[in-house]
Write a protein that holds these residues in place. Sequence first.
Motif, PDB file in Angstrom:
ATOM      1  N   ALA A   1      29.594  60.569  50.725  1.00  0.00           N
ATOM      2  CA  ALA A   1      28.687  61.388  51.533  1.00  0.00           C
ATOM      3  C   ALA A   1      27.462  61.653  50.667  1.00  0.00           C
ATOM      4  CB  ALA A   1      29.352  62.691  51.961  1.00  0.00           C
ATOM      5  N   TRP A   2      26.302  61.231  51.150  1.00  0.00           N
ATOM      6  CA  TRP A   2      25.085  61.245  50.342  1.00  0.00           C
ATOM      7  C   TRP A   2      23.918  61.874  51.075  1.00  0.00           C
ATOM      8  CZ3 TRP A   2      26.029  55.364  50.023  1.00  0.00           C
ATOM      9  CH2 TRP A   2      26.900  55.058  48.969  1.00  0.00           C
ATOM     10  N   TYR A   3      23.027  62.491  50.291  1.00  0.00           N
ATOM     11  CA  TYR A   3      21.677  62.781  50.738  1.00  0.00           C
ATOM     12  C   TYR A   3      20.822  61.603  50.266  1.00  0.00           C
ATOM     13  CZ  TYR A   3      23.202  67.674  51.192  1.00  0.00           C
ATOM     14  OH  TYR A   3      23.850  68.831  51.531  1.00  0.00           O
ATOM     15  N   CYS A   4      20.251  60.848  51.173  1.00  0.00           N
ATOM     16  CA  CYS A   4      19.433  59.699  50.792  1.00  0.00           C
ATOM     17  C   CYS A   4      17.956  60.013  51.006  1.00  0.00           C
ATOM     18  CB  CYS A   4      19.815  58.451  51.586  1.00  0.00           C
ATOM     19  SG  CYS A   4      18.868  56.994  51.052  1.00  0.00           S
ATOM     20  N   HIS A   5      17.172  59.867  49.944  1.00  0.00           N
ATOM     21  CA  HIS A   5      15.753  60.217  49.959  1.00  0.00           C
ATOM     22  C   HIS A   5      14.839  58.999  50.044  1.00  0.00           C
ATOM     23  CE1 HIS A   5      16.472  64.489  48.738  1.00  0.00           C
ATOM     24  NE2 HIS A   5      17.579  63.950  48.260  1.00  0.00           N
TER      25      HIS A   5
ATOM     26  N   THR B   1      21.336  62.461  55.689  1.00  0.00           N
ATOM     27  CA  THR B   1      22.635  62.879  55.165  1.00  0.00           C
ATOM     28  C   THR B   1      23.689  62.019  55.839  1.00  0.00           C
ATOM     29  OG1 THR B   1      21.744  65.131  55.224  1.00  0.00           O
ATOM     30  CG2 THR B   1      24.034  64.876  54.560  1.00  0.00           C
ATOM     31  N   ASN B   2      24.310  61.135  55.074  1.00  0.00           N
ATOM     32  CA  ASN B   2      25.195  60.130  55.662  1.00  0.00           C
ATOM     33  C   ASN B   2      26.623  60.243  55.138  1.00  0.00           C
ATOM     34  OD1 ASN B   2      23.165  58.874  57.188  1.00  0.00           O
ATOM     35  ND2 ASN B   2      22.520  57.637  55.438  1.00  0.00           N
TER      36      ASN B   2
ATOM     37  N   PRO C   1      28.714  66.426  51.117  1.00  0.00           N
ATOM     38  CA  PRO C   1      27.785  65.593  50.349  1.00  0.00           C
ATOM     39  C   PRO C   1      28.044  65.727  48.853  1.00  0.00           C
ATOM     40  CG  PRO C   1      26.620  66.711  52.112  1.00  0.00           C
ATOM     41  CD  PRO C   1      27.999  67.289  52.093  1.00  0.00           C
ATOM     42  N   GLU C   2      28.045  64.585  48.146  1.00  0.00           N
ATOM     43  CA  GLU C   2      28.433  64.570  46.745  1.00  0.00           C
ATOM     44  C   GLU C   2      27.301  64.241  45.785  1.00  0.00           C
ATOM     45  OE1 GLU C   2      31.466  61.561  46.513  1.00  0.00           O
ATOM     46  OE2 GLU C   2      30.221  60.093  47.568  1.00  0.00           O
TER      47      GLU C   2
ATOM     48  N   TYR D   1      21.531  53.674  44.239  1.00  0.00           N
ATOM     49  CA  TYR D   1      22.919  54.018  44.567  1.00  0.00           C
ATOM     50  C   TYR D   1      23.642  54.488  43.318  1.00  0.00           C
ATOM     51  CZ  TYR D   1      22.380  51.798  49.141  1.00  0.00           C
ATOM     52  OH  TYR D   1      21.973  51.481  50.417  1.00  0.00           O
ATOM     53  N   PRO D   2      24.625  55.378  43.460  1.00  0.00           N
ATOM     54  CA  PRO D   2      25.405  55.802  42.292  1.00  0.00           C
ATOM     55  C   PRO D   2      26.374  54.707  41.856  1.00  0.00           C
ATOM     56  CG  PRO D   2      26.347  56.733  44.271  1.00  0.00           C
ATOM     57  CD  PRO D   2      25.088  56.022  44.688  1.00  0.00           C
ATOM     58  N   PRO D   3      26.904  54.806  40.669  1.00  0.00           N
ATOM     59  CA  PRO D   3      27.942  53.845  40.250  1.00  0.00           C
ATOM     60  C   PRO D   3      29.119  53.898  41.222  1.00  0.00           C
ATOM     61  CG  PRO D   3      27.188  55.145  38.384  1.00  0.00           C
ATOM     62  CD  PRO D   3      26.615  55.797  39.617  1.00  0.00           C
TER      63      PRO D   3
END
Length: 281
Positions: A168-172, A186-187, A252-253, A277-279
């Motif tokens: 779960a992410w906030y994507c900017h 927010t996905n 969201p993480e 993207y995070p690892p």
Amino acid sequence: MTTARCLCGDVTWALEGRLGLMSHCHCSACRKSHGTAYATYVIGASRRFSLHGEGSIAAWESSPGYVRRFCRRCGAVVPSPPSGDVTFVPAGNFDGDPPARPSMHIFVASKAPWFDLTDSLPRFDEYPPGIDLPSVATRTPLEPPGKPRGSCLCGAVTFVVEGDGRHAWYCHCSRCRRSRSAAFATNLVTAAGGIRFTRGAELVSEFQLPDAHYHFHAFCGVCGSSMPRIDPARGLAVTPMGSLDDAPAMLPESHIFATSKATWDAITDALPQYDAYPPMT
């Protein structure tokens, strides 16, 4: 002049001169329409507002006298018709740095249960003092309780989240900001089988930028609300968390593509931030 456009570029608009109040709105209608935690709008003078691409715009009346408009092709929220001397413009579509900054949160009594406010801006449960407009109550979920439920603003499309969240992410990123017409998307990411449409799946439209491998925007063709997209090829489903009627099991993480964030947006929580993207683990 402050210019803006929808994701596909079929609709463009501009505001001349200084801008008025910019506020974050947490009402359930804005969350569903934009598909994220809140919508950010700025006030401009109607006489200094111009819009091109009117023929590409669809509209749906979300409450008496209030029409929400969106691009028919890409689903991005676009400005509603001017109201008297002012016009309300979504901030997520600006091309550059607008001459305005957020000054408050409104309708925080209706905020998403999975979102925490961490900045110091003034907060109001509904409209701030001095604005005498009717408030619209949050709609009762259309599906029976059980699994987390979701729906579009008009109620033509409903779904349930049956799978566990993977991310779960906030994507900017700029694409997400334009598709959602907001500060960020927010996905919630689940397995492809983790989302089950219970009505209206045939009403969901999809748009993909020609130069994007994975960025799709799925939206209700009736009201324009951002909707889940199921990607069988990758085995994933991506759900805009603003469309949820219930809190999901996963919050969201992290913030992703944080270096691409809007100039007027501030990240004030303690979640990890990543340039892309995070690892993956």
